[in-house]
Write an enzyme that holds these catalytic residues in place. Structure first.
Site, PDB file in Angstrom:
ATOM      1  N   ASP A 199       1.133   4.161  -0.280  1.00 20.99           N
ATOM      2  CA  ASP A 199       1.096   4.541   1.122  1.00 20.99           C
ATOM      3  C   ASP A 199      -0.326   4.898   1.514  1.00 20.99           C
ATOM      4  O   ASP A 199      -0.967   5.722   0.864  1.00 20.99           O
ATOM      5  CB  ASP A 199       2.022   5.752   1.329  1.00 20.99           C
ATOM      6  CG  ASP A 199       2.142   6.162   2.773  1.00 20.99           C
ATOM      7  OD1 ASP A 199       1.621   5.441   3.639  1.00 20.99           O
ATOM      8  OD2 ASP A 199       2.769   7.196   3.041  1.00 20.99           O
ATOM      9  N   GLU A 222      -1.788  -0.210   1.112  1.00 20.75           N
ATOM     10  CA  GLU A 222      -1.500  -0.341   2.528  1.00 20.75           C
ATOM     11  C   GLU A 222      -2.809  -0.601   3.271  1.00 20.75           C
ATOM     12  O   GLU A 222      -3.878  -0.643   2.665  1.00 20.75           O
ATOM     13  CB  GLU A 222      -0.809   0.912   3.065  1.00 20.75           C
ATOM     14  CG  GLU A 222      -0.112   0.680   4.404  1.00 20.75           C
ATOM     15  CD  GLU A 222       0.615   1.912   4.921  1.00 20.75           C
ATOM     16  OE1 GLU A 222       0.701   2.069   6.141  1.00 20.75           O
ATOM     17  OE2 GLU A 222       1.081   2.717   4.097  1.00 20.75           O
TER      18      GLU A 222
END
Length: 623
Positions: free
Chosen positions: A324, A358
């Site tokens: 993330d 990400e």
């Protein structure tokens, strides 16, 4: 030589002397932050006689184990420090699988805290969040899949990812119930992988873990999750798991101020600021925080997270981890070496596993190799491409000519990283963002998907977008299966099928040799065209019209003369389109056009993408 743990069998009244699972070498590796399989020695482990407990809490003054077995009163179950390792240990006879437990920790600040086990492999979800003793008995059936995976070179293979939130794909289903329907659905649509949103046990915010080693109990136990992964592999579908090693939940029973000190979290709390209201308390600190940042400078914390990455790949056979990109995190000096360690470890010990960053950067080069000093990710989400495409597609149709660079700009940097093109859970439904009536919105959606699948990079599509869901995704309600656009779903199925059998669309994804513009500057027509090539020089031409006007005789250049077959047309009638196009193919003549050796005229329907490929019997020219 193993240490010897003495204990009192308080359940039977008999004293016992039992061998402990932690040897001196294990303790040294933990002390140095170099134990790659930490879950095998810390946490709760059953034996024929009971369960051993071990936890790392170097600043604790006392620790007791409490649980179902002692009525949650730990006075008789004080843990023992294992030398100077920071590990505390205890064997409790008679305790077996299914027992709930926690640690009561007297911290360095003279406060008692009740905490879940950081290495628990099973856990209740909030608000109870007790750790659970669990021993896996699962037998895998995916040896062939793992053997094939180990030989693959990920960036030279097709990858089409279906992003899934397990709890709302079909609400109410368990891991095992999902295993009966999800693999067939994903494989039937031709996706090569599922991307699972965070599975580790978590707080109300799913990206904030409360037990990083435990699959959430919301859908079953850890072996139920193993069964789901196994069934996906048997269906030919890989599993990429969202992994959250930057921040964790500040819940009372989680890792915050674990032993009375900021053991797992960084001292500089501002590294991961929260947007939650100021009256939200954080454990131990008294500050208003929803999340806390992991301290990646600490050898013990890095060890905890490195082992966790290997744990999901080793124990659950997942095929990849996506990290993330929390925009609140700023400690790049620590995080780059950490990810370099993670990627080196996984690529060495879990052959074929891929790692994905990400759409965030620590100065570029996220997919540069660890040997060259880079973080070493296999892929990065190209969120810049997503933002530019959505900006362009949302323009009024009459104004797109003034913003043509938004749809072509990605090719300026397409080979700076190895990219995945994400239409993710963060994107929202596509069709309502497009201008025009519903008919034009659906045509524009189909045309964009055709462009996306032909563009250099791997694809990722969030659940619901494969059938054109128009409402915002809601975890509680799930997908709108009652409003499926079968035309869009048929298109996605055919896109994946054509993509998988066309190496030109994926073999040279990370090489400029695999791409050539035909026309990139036809802004007034809202048209662009390019050619993709495989390693043998076999071409696939893609022509995209983002205009509402039909073009009956649109001339385009092609790399060689001969018969070209219309492989795909997003305006075909099975997809809900008009059926206009070039069903019999087109004949390219040796007439140079747009810097190409040959050219032809095609019918280009409005808001449509067309793929053309030379007939197999014709000679193929290299780019």
């Amino acid at each position: 030589m193993s240490s010897i743990l003495r204990c009192d069998d308080s359940l039977s009244g008999n004293p016992c002397v039992l061998p402990w699972t932690l040897g001196e070498f294990d303790l040294w590796r933990i002390r140095e932050g170099r134990h790659e399989r930490l879950w095998q020695v810390l946490g709760a482990h059953t034996t024929v006689a009971g369960t051993t407990f071990a936890v790392w809490a170097p600043s604790a003054r006392d620790i007791r184990v409490v649980g179902d077995f002692n009525g949650w009163h730990g006075l008789a179950h004080h843990m023992n420090p294992a030398g100077s390792s920071g590990v505390w240990e205890l064997f409790v006879p008679g305790v077996g699988d299914g027992c709930r437990y926690k640690y009561e920790i007297l911290g360095a600040d003279d406060r008692w805290r009740r905490k879940g086990d950081p290495l628990a492999t099973a856990s209740e979800f909030v608000p109870d969040a007790a750790s659970v003793v669990f021993t896996s008995g699962y037998r895998w059936h995916d040896a062939r899949w793992l053997a094939c995976r180990a030989k693959a070179v990920a960036h030279e293979e097709p990858m089409s990812v279906y992003e899934v939130h397990l709890g709302s794909w079909r609400p109410g289903l368990t891991y095992r119930e999902l295993a009966e329907v999800l693999p067939g659905y994903v494989a039937g649509l031709g996706f090569t992988h599922v991307g699972l949103m965070p599975v580790a046990e978590h707080s109300s915010n799913e990206r904030l873990s409360t037990a990083l080693y435990a699959p959430t109990a919301r859908y079953g136990d850890p072996d139920d999750f193993r069964y789901l992964v196994d069934r996906l592999h048997q269906a030919g579908v890989g599993v990429i798991l969202d992994w959250t090693p930057l921040c964790f939940a500040a819940d009372d029973g989680a890792l915050g101020h674990f032993d009375g000190t900021p053991l797992y979290e960084a001292d500089e709390i501002s590294l991961c600021e929260s947007d939650t209201p100021a009256d939200t308390p954080a454990d131990g600190s008294g500050e208003a925080k929803e999340s806390l940042p992991f301290d990646h400078r600490s050898p013990g914390v890095r060890n905890f997270l490195l082992a966790n990455a290997l744990y999901w790949c080793s124990e659950f056979h997942v095929d990849g981890l996506r990290t993330d990109g929390d925009p609140r995190f700023r400690d790049t000096d620590a995080v780059v070496p950490f990810f370099r360690e993670v990627n080196s470890l996984l690529h060495e010990l879990s052959p074929g596993v891929v790692t994905v960053a990400e759409g965030w950067s620590v100065g570029g080069g996220m997919t540069s190799s660890t040997d060259s000093g880079g973080p070493g990710f296999d892929f990065q989400w190209n969120t810049g491409w997503t933002e530019d495409c959505l900006s362009y597609l949302s323009r009024d149709l009459a104004h797109r000519r003034y913003h043509h660079a938004e749809i072509t700009f990605s090719m300026v940097y397409a080979y700076s990283e190895r990219y995945i093109l994400p239409i993710s859970h963060e994107t929202g439904p596509l069709a309502p963002k497009l201008p025009g009536d519903r008919c034009r919105q659906r045509a524009g959606l189909r045309g964009f998907l055709g462009f996306m699948w032909a563009h250099p990079g791997k694809q990722l599509l969030f659940m619901g977008q494969e059938f054109g869901q128009e409402e915002e995704w809601c975890r509680a309600r799930g997908l709108r299966w009652d409003a499926v656009d079968e035309g869009v779903r048929s298109l996605v199925r055919d896109l994946n099928a054509a993509y998988l059998r066309s190496p030109a669309l994926w073999r040279l994804d990370s090489s400029p040799e695999g791409f050539r513009w035909i026309v990139s500057d036809a802004a007034d027509e809202n048209v662009l065209a390019f050619v993709r090539y495989d390693a043998e020089g076999t071409p696939m031409a893609c022509v995209c019209s983002f205009s509402p006007v039909v073009r009956e005789d649109f001339r385009i250049g092609l790399p060689l003369p001969g018969r070209w077959i219309e492989v795909l047309n997003t305006d075909a009638s099975p997809y809900g389109g008009s059926g206009a196009g070039n069903p019999g193919g087109v004949e390219a003549t040796a007439t140079p056009w747009q810097h190409c050796a040959a050219s032809t005229s095609i019918v280009l329907p409005p808001l449509t993408t067309v793929w053309l490929q030379p007939r197999l019997s014709d000679k193929v020219a290299a780019p």
